[in-house]
Design a protein around this motif. Structure first.
Motif, PDB file in Angstrom:
ATOM      1  N   UNK A  37       1.804  42.059  -5.608  1.00  0.00           N
ATOM      2  CA  UNK A  37       2.873  42.055  -4.619  1.00  0.00           C
ATOM      3  C   UNK A  37       3.263  40.603  -4.376  1.00  0.00           C
ATOM      4  N   UNK A  38       4.479  40.238  -4.740  1.00  0.00           N
ATOM      5  CA  UNK A  38       4.920  38.850  -4.664  1.00  0.00           C
ATOM      6  C   UNK A  38       5.502  38.560  -3.283  1.00  0.00           C
ATOM      7  N   UNK A  39       4.657  38.086  -2.382  1.00  0.00           N
ATOM      8  CA  UNK A  39       5.176  37.669  -1.082  1.00  0.00           C
ATOM      9  C   UNK A  39       6.072  36.452  -1.261  1.00  0.00           C
ATOM     10  N   UNK A  40       5.606  35.492  -2.033  1.00  0.00           N
ATOM     11  CA  UNK A  40       6.388  34.304  -2.376  1.00  0.00           C
ATOM     12  C   UNK A  40       6.333  34.118  -3.890  1.00  0.00           C
ATOM     13  N   UNK A  41       7.344  33.481  -4.451  1.00  0.00           N
ATOM     14  CA  UNK A  41       7.397  33.255  -5.891  1.00  0.00           C
ATOM     15  C   UNK A  41       7.656  31.785  -6.185  1.00  0.00           C
ATOM     16  N   UNK A  42       6.799  31.194  -6.984  1.00  0.00           N
ATOM     17  CA  UNK A  42       7.026  29.845  -7.501  1.00  0.00           C
ATOM     18  C   UNK A  42       7.832  30.010  -8.790  1.00  0.00           C
ATOM     19  N   UNK A  43       9.161  30.071  -8.647  1.00  0.00           N
ATOM     20  CA  UNK A  43      10.025  30.391  -9.787  1.00  0.00           C
ATOM     21  C   UNK A  43       9.913  29.358 -10.899  1.00  0.00           C
ATOM     22  N   UNK A  44       9.744  28.112 -10.545  1.00  0.00           N
ATOM     23  CA  UNK A  44       9.681  27.059 -11.549  1.00  0.00           C
ATOM     24  C   UNK A  44       8.460  27.233 -12.448  1.00  0.00           C
ATOM     25  N   UNK A  45       7.292  27.444 -11.834  1.00  0.00           N
ATOM     26  CA  UNK A  45       6.068  27.647 -12.621  1.00  0.00           C
ATOM     27  C   UNK A  45       6.148  28.945 -13.404  1.00  0.00           C
ATOM     28  N   UNK A  46       6.650  29.997 -12.776  1.00  0.00           N
ATOM     29  CA  UNK A  46       6.782  31.287 -13.447  1.00  0.00           C
ATOM     30  C   UNK A  46       7.593  31.160 -14.725  1.00  0.00           C
ATOM     31  N   UNK A  47       8.701  30.429 -14.646  1.00  0.00           N
ATOM     32  CA  UNK A  47       9.578  30.269 -15.806  1.00  0.00           C
ATOM     33  C   UNK A  47       8.915  29.445 -16.902  1.00  0.00           C
ATOM     34  N   UNK A  48       8.110  28.471 -16.503  1.00  0.00           N
ATOM     35  CA  UNK A  48       7.508  27.577 -17.487  1.00  0.00           C
ATOM     36  C   UNK A  48       6.263  28.162 -18.147  1.00  0.00           C
ATOM     37  N   UNK A  49       5.531  28.998 -17.422  1.00  0.00           N
ATOM     38  CA  UNK A  49       4.237  29.438 -17.927  1.00  0.00           C
ATOM     39  C   UNK A  49       4.333  30.682 -18.804  1.00  0.00           C
ATOM     40  N   UNK A  50       5.302  31.569 -18.536  1.00  0.00           N
ATOM     41  CA  UNK A  50       5.422  32.814 -19.301  1.00  0.00           C
ATOM     42  C   UNK A  50       6.495  32.681 -20.370  1.00  0.00           C
ATOM     43  N   UNK A  51       6.162  33.127 -21.587  1.00  0.00           N
ATOM     44  CA  UNK A  51       7.105  33.053 -22.711  1.00  0.00           C
ATOM     45  C   UNK A  51       7.197  34.424 -23.377  1.00  0.00           C
ATOM     46  N   UNK A  52       7.811  35.406 -22.705  1.00  0.00           N
ATOM     47  CA  UNK A  52       7.816  36.770 -23.228  1.00  0.00           C
ATOM     48  C   UNK A  52       8.712  36.945 -24.442  1.00  0.00           C
ATOM     49  N   UNK A  53       8.433  38.012 -25.166  1.00  0.00           N
ATOM     50  CA  UNK A  53       9.273  38.398 -26.306  1.00  0.00           C
ATOM     51  C   UNK A  53      10.707  38.609 -25.822  1.00  0.00           C
ATOM     52  N   UNK A  54      11.664  37.972 -26.487  1.00  0.00           N
ATOM     53  CA  UNK A  54      13.063  38.043 -26.062  1.00  0.00           C
ATOM     54  C   UNK A  54      13.593  39.480 -26.063  1.00  0.00           C
ATOM     55  N   UNK A  55      13.085  40.325 -26.958  1.00  0.00           N
ATOM     56  CA  UNK A  55      13.551  41.705 -27.010  1.00  0.00           C
ATOM     57  C   UNK A  55      13.208  42.451 -25.727  1.00  0.00           C
ATOM     58  N   UNK A  56      12.094  42.070 -25.094  1.00  0.00           N
ATOM     59  CA  UNK A  56      11.718  42.699 -23.838  1.00  0.00           C
ATOM     60  C   UNK A  56      12.738  42.393 -22.757  1.00  0.00           C
ATOM     61  N   UNK A  57      13.190  41.145 -22.695  1.00  0.00           N
ATOM     62  CA  UNK A  57      14.178  40.758 -21.696  1.00  0.00           C
ATOM     63  C   UNK A  57      15.522  41.429 -21.973  1.00  0.00           C
ATOM     64  N   UNK A  58      15.906  41.465 -23.241  1.00  0.00           N
ATOM     65  CA  UNK A  58      17.173  42.101 -23.602  1.00  0.00           C
ATOM     66  C   UNK A  58      17.158  43.577 -23.231  1.00  0.00           C
ATOM     67  N   UNK A  59      16.020  44.251 -23.476  1.00  0.00           N
ATOM     68  CA  UNK A  59      15.906  45.677 -23.173  1.00  0.00           C
ATOM     69  C   UNK A  59      16.069  45.935 -21.681  1.00  0.00           C
ATOM     70  N   UNK A  60      15.697  44.947 -20.865  1.00  0.00           N
ATOM     71  CA  UNK A  60      15.817  45.091 -19.416  1.00  0.00           C
ATOM     72  C   UNK A  60      17.135  44.511 -18.896  1.00  0.00           C
ATOM     73  N   UNK A  61      17.976  44.001 -19.798  1.00  0.00           N
ATOM     74  CA  UNK A  61      19.276  43.512 -19.409  1.00  0.00           C
ATOM     75  C   UNK A  61      19.261  42.232 -18.607  1.00  0.00           C
ATOM     76  N   UNK A  62      18.254  41.367 -18.842  1.00  0.00           N
ATOM     77  CA  UNK A  62      18.151  40.106 -18.108  1.00  0.00           C
ATOM     78  C   UNK A  62      18.002  38.959 -19.095  1.00  0.00           C
ATOM     79  N   UNK A  63      18.290  37.735 -18.619  1.00  0.00           N
ATOM     80  CA  UNK A  63      18.245  36.561 -19.483  1.00  0.00           C
ATOM     81  C   UNK A  63      16.918  35.831 -19.422  1.00  0.00           C
ATOM     82  N   UNK A  64      16.142  36.024 -18.345  1.00  0.00           N
ATOM     83  CA  UNK A  64      14.902  35.264 -18.198  1.00  0.00           C
ATOM     84  C   UNK A  64      13.964  35.983 -17.251  1.00  0.00           C
ATOM     85  N   UNK A  65      12.704  35.554 -17.259  1.00  0.00           N
ATOM     86  CA  UNK A  65      11.733  36.084 -16.307  1.00  0.00           C
ATOM     87  C   UNK A  65      12.193  35.796 -14.887  1.00  0.00           C
TER      88      UNK A  65
END
Length: 334
Positions: free
Chosen positions: A149-177
């Motif tokens: 449960x994300x009470x707060x999100x460190x968006x900068x760290x989240x974006x830098x630390x996770x490198x998901x398969x691009x097809x997963x993001x495309x399937x969900x209709x989003x550009x990034x985590x």
């Protein structure tokens, strides 16, 4: 709590879960709410080096822990509340995430998060954005469900630390985590917007259990002997490099595909058209051991006939989800 101090080491919190599901003599259902220091948690079948920026992890002293259940990679820090349910398994448990998340949703609505819903495969959402992911492991005797449960999100760290398969993001209709997640704090009722993560936990527990005081809920504590066993589990598994990072090999052939039940990735070592080694990765939820599928493919030629012959005797739904042997062959040969 251990010796009066809260345990926030992710390796230990996953070792506790492992102990409760595999070795604990307690038969009653147990629910845990805990907080980890910064850590990335990856699914049982994921390739650690493909899912995270390991250099960034090292530089920022962020732990990586592989859990025993399937699903995708998530980032925990001290703005994240993690809940875990351990209880007896039954025929309706496997992959029925909504059954276990409804009490959380109802409790959040009491705290003002009126638009919280269950959606997708295993997510809790506000609109199209995710504030919680859920994983599940079912054994012959017990089921364990874990969620964030994300009470707060460190968006900068989240974006830098996770490198998901691009097809997963495309399937969900989003550009990034970053564009897919949201914090809960802005959605809480006004009187709760400034609470600490510890106070948020207390309020949530009171709502889930419908009590005025947490002291009214029966609690369970480990003995010194049980803590010693948990120390061993950390050493053997969740604090062990081979478990967390070592599921990889030298491969020269890679194919992947995004199915409704999750991403499947095949990494093969192929020599003169023959599969000499095979590693299967993904964020699918599987009760079967995918090593059995990997071993079945070793020694087969890279042809549809050989792949189908090697796998046609397996109940593939038990390993991955609703997928046919022809579909797997098509992915490998794509």
């Amino acid at each position: 709590m251990r010796e009066g101090k809260e345990v926030r080491d992710a390796r230990y919190n996953y070792a506790i879960s492992s102990y409760l599901i595999n070795e604990s003599p307690v038969d009653e259902p147990i629910m845990r709410f805990y907080i980890n220091q910064p850590a990335v948690i990856i699914g049982k079948n994921q390739n650690a080096f493909a899912e995270v920026d390991s250099n960034y992890l090292d530089a920022k002293d962020i732990q990586l822990v592989r859990r025993s259940s399937g699903g995708g990679a998530v980032y925990h820090d001290e703005g994240t509340l993690i809940y875990g349910f351990n209880g007896p398994a039954d025929n309706g448990s496997y992959q029925d995430f909504s059954r276990f998340t409804q009490p959380i949703i109802q409790a959040l609505k009491k705290l003002g998060v009126t638009k919280a819903t269950f959606g997708g495969r295993n997510d809790l959402l506000i609109g199209e954005k995710k504030f919680s992911g859920t994983s599940m492991l079912v054994t012959d005797r017990k089921v364990i469900v874990g969620g964030t449960l994300l009470l707060d999100v460190d968006y900068d760290t989240l974006e830098k630390v996770l490198t998901p398969n691009k097809k997963k993001l495309v399937a969900k209709g989003v550009k990034s985590v970053k564009s897919r997640v949201t914090a809960l704090r802005p959605h809480l009722a006004a009187e709760f917007r400034d609470i600490s993560i510890e106070d948020f936990r207390q309020l949530l527990i009171q709502e889930v259990f419908q009590v005025q005081n947490i002291s009214d809920i029966p609690s369970y504590s480990f003995s010194n002997e049980q803590w010693a066993r948990i120390d061993e589990i950390v050493k053997e598994k969740f604090g062990n490099w081979e478990w967390n990072f070592g599921h990889s090999g030298k491969m020269n052939y890679q194919r992947d595909h995004r199915f409704p039940f999750g991403t499947m990735e095949f990494q093969l070592a192929v020599n003169k058209g023959v599969i000499e080694n095979c590693m299967i990765y993904g964020d699918f939820f599987a009760s079967g051991n995918v090593t059995e599928i990997e071993q079945a493919l070793i020694g087969t030629t890279l042809s549809k006939e050989a792949i189908v012959a090697a796998l046609e005797s397996f109940d593939l739904a038990n390993y991955f989800g609703p997928v046919s042997v022809d579909e797997i062959a098509s992915v490998i040969l794509s």
